[in-house]
Design an enzyme around this catalytic site. Structure first.
Site, PDB file in Angstrom:
ATOM      1  CD  GLU A  79      58.887 106.554  81.540  1.00 32.43           C
ATOM      2  OE1 GLU A  79      59.530 107.573  81.255  1.00 32.43           O
ATOM      3  OE2 GLU A  79      58.286 106.411  82.613  1.00 32.43           O
ATOM      4  CD  GLU A  84      60.223 104.667  86.076  1.00 35.88           C
ATOM      5  OE1 GLU A  84      59.992 105.887  86.213  1.00 35.88           O
ATOM      6  OE2 GLU A  84      61.016 104.210  85.244  1.00 35.88           O
TER       7      GLU A  84
END
Ligand code: BG6
Length: 468
Positions: free
Chosen positions: A164, A369
């Site tokens: 990320e 995720e």
């Protein structure tokens, strides 16, 4: 409904080093930005010192992964466990630890899916170079990546350079900006760090392909799906631009090797164009990702936000869900229910995200995720988390629909395999399929307890995604 998941679909679960390992200074590990940030909050919540104590319990934990039926385990290596100061000597004890983890996974038929950097930059690189602002950190990352490819590449085929990046750069403490108040200076540093991380990503992608035959490497993106608050054209544009500034400017750079026009325009108008060398261009252009890893939790709304007398174009407000003057203002979707931590629950947004990424880049997708953070309750040795089962069921269903839409998917890994340190809210906010018996201020017995969601997900995997 028939079963649309491919036979070799990678059902798994996820975690990250600083959130589970503990042993923050054991066997030579160096301090990281994630440690430093968590210690600033030690007086109010759990920190990285013990976390879920995976460092000492990895064998039992991997036995539970096997029992769950996991085909893959997505986890991260701690750069500072392997190279304590980020760029100097290699710590053999760190390598040994990850060798033991990887070997145990493989022995149990679980494919290791490894992230190199998940929010935990070695703190020494902050002290020496202000972290990602410097090309020295890019070089250090590239060296670290090559060390990992050399040490583990005979057994690890799936890699993610950064977790990320598009979220890291929004949160000042994650990019070690603590005391700066001048917003322009912050934006300038952020833009440079972001670019340097793109370069580091590209260098890692190329070296991975050179060093490991048959390897697969891709970016893990923090997803953003934004709905216009109204059907006013300026709100529709605001929603699009929000996704552009939260996700696509970065994915486009990873994919095409250059920033898109709207982002260049922003960098120029805000006068924060990062320093880029001509020789970077071929590196950025040649780095070809094999997949995109999708981290998905929620969706948001956006409306137009005009500039005003005190805010010129491009000025940001907020962090994770920042507003940008001249483009967009964010808010929660009044039509969706939210978790008690304020994340809108929106499985159909996942279908949208998967279709978007697939249509734009035609790269296979894996969810690394997706999960529900709640303060679970342990009652008579059990955790009845039917709310998590509902959440996972609806999101897996969204994957099924996306596959039917034609999206190529490699796997699904909920966040998280076991309870761990939330990146912002300590141990109260739990995501795991396995309960870890500790609280923010009391380590209790650290016992692992399978939640109801564990048994449910076990069946999902056994039936290759067929839902009850
Ligand atoms: C993702 C991160 O952005 O969100 C994880 O990759 C994090 O590290 C997860 O734990 C959930 O966020 P939080 O703040 O609830 O832990």
């Amino acid at each position: 409904m028939g079963n649309v998941f491919p036979e070799n679909f990678l059902w798994g679960a996820s975690s990250s080093a600083f959130q589970i390992e503990g042993a923050w200074d054991e066997d030579g590990k160096g301090l990281t930005v994630a440690d430093y940030n968590s210690f600033r909050k030690s007086h109010i919540q759990a920190d990285t010192k013990v976390a879920s104590d995976f460092y000492h319990n990895y064998e039992e934990d991997i036995d539970l992964m096997k029992e769950l039926g996991m085909k893959t385990y997505r986890f991260s290596l701690s750069w500072a466990r392997i190279i304590p100061d980020g760029e100097g000597e290699v710590n053999r004890k760190g390598i040994e630890f990850y060798n033991k983890v990887i070997n145990k996974l493989i022995k149990n038929g679980i494919e290791p899916f490894v992230t190199l950097y998940h929010f935990d930059l070695p703190f020494a690189l902050v002290e020496k170079y202000n972290g990602w602002e410097s090309r020295k950190t890019v070089e250090a990352f590239h060296r670290y990546a090559k060390i990992c490819f050399k040490e583990f590449g005979d057994r690890v085929k799936y890699w993610q350079p950064h977790n990320e990046q598009n979220l890291i750069v929004r949160i000042e403490e994650r990019i070690n900006i603590y005391d700066e108040e001048d917003k322009w200076k912050i934006d300038k540093m952020r833009a440079q760090m972001d670019y340097n991380m793109c370069l580091a990503h590209a260098l890692a992608v190329n070296s991975c392909h050179e060093m490991i035959e048959g390897s697969k490497i891709g970016a893990a993106v923090s997803s953003s799906v934004t709905y216009p608050m109204t059907c006013k054209p300026e709100d529709v544009y605001a929603a699009r631009m929000n996704d552009n500034f939260k996700v696509y400017y970065m994915l486009d750079m990873h994919y095409y090797g250059e920033y898109p026009g709207y982002y260049i325009k922003y960098l120029k108008e805000r006068n924060i164009m990062p320093y880029m060398k001509d020789e970077d261009k071929p590196i950025l252009k040649s780095a070809k990702m094999d997949f995109i890893a999708v981290n998905y939790y929620r969706t948001n709304c956006a409306e137009a936000l005009p500039v005003d007398e005190t805010h010129e174009f491009g000025v940001r407000e907020g962090s994770v869900d920042f507003n940008m003057y001249g483009l967009f203002k964010m808010s929660m979707n009044p039509r969706l229910k939210a978790t008690e931590y304020g994340a809108s629950i929106d499985p159909s947004g996942l279908r949208v995200a998967l279709n978007e990424y697939w249509q734009r880049y035609h790269l296979p997708l894996i969810i690394t995720e997706n999960g529900l953070g709640t303060p679970d309750i342990l009652e008579d040795g059990k955790v009845h988390d039917s709310y998590r089962i509902d959440y996972l069921r609806n999101h897996i269903k969204a994957c099924e629909l996306a596959i039917e839409d034609g999206v190529e998917m490699l796997g699904y890994c909920p966040w998280s395999f076991m309870d761990l340190l939330s990146s912002a809210q300590g141990f109260k906010k739990r995501y795991g399929l396995v309960y870890v018996n500790r609280t923010d201020d009391d380590l209790l017995d650290m016992k692992r307890i399978k939640k109801d969601s564990f048994y449910w997900y076990q069946k999902v995997i056994a039936n290759n995604g067929k839902l009850d």
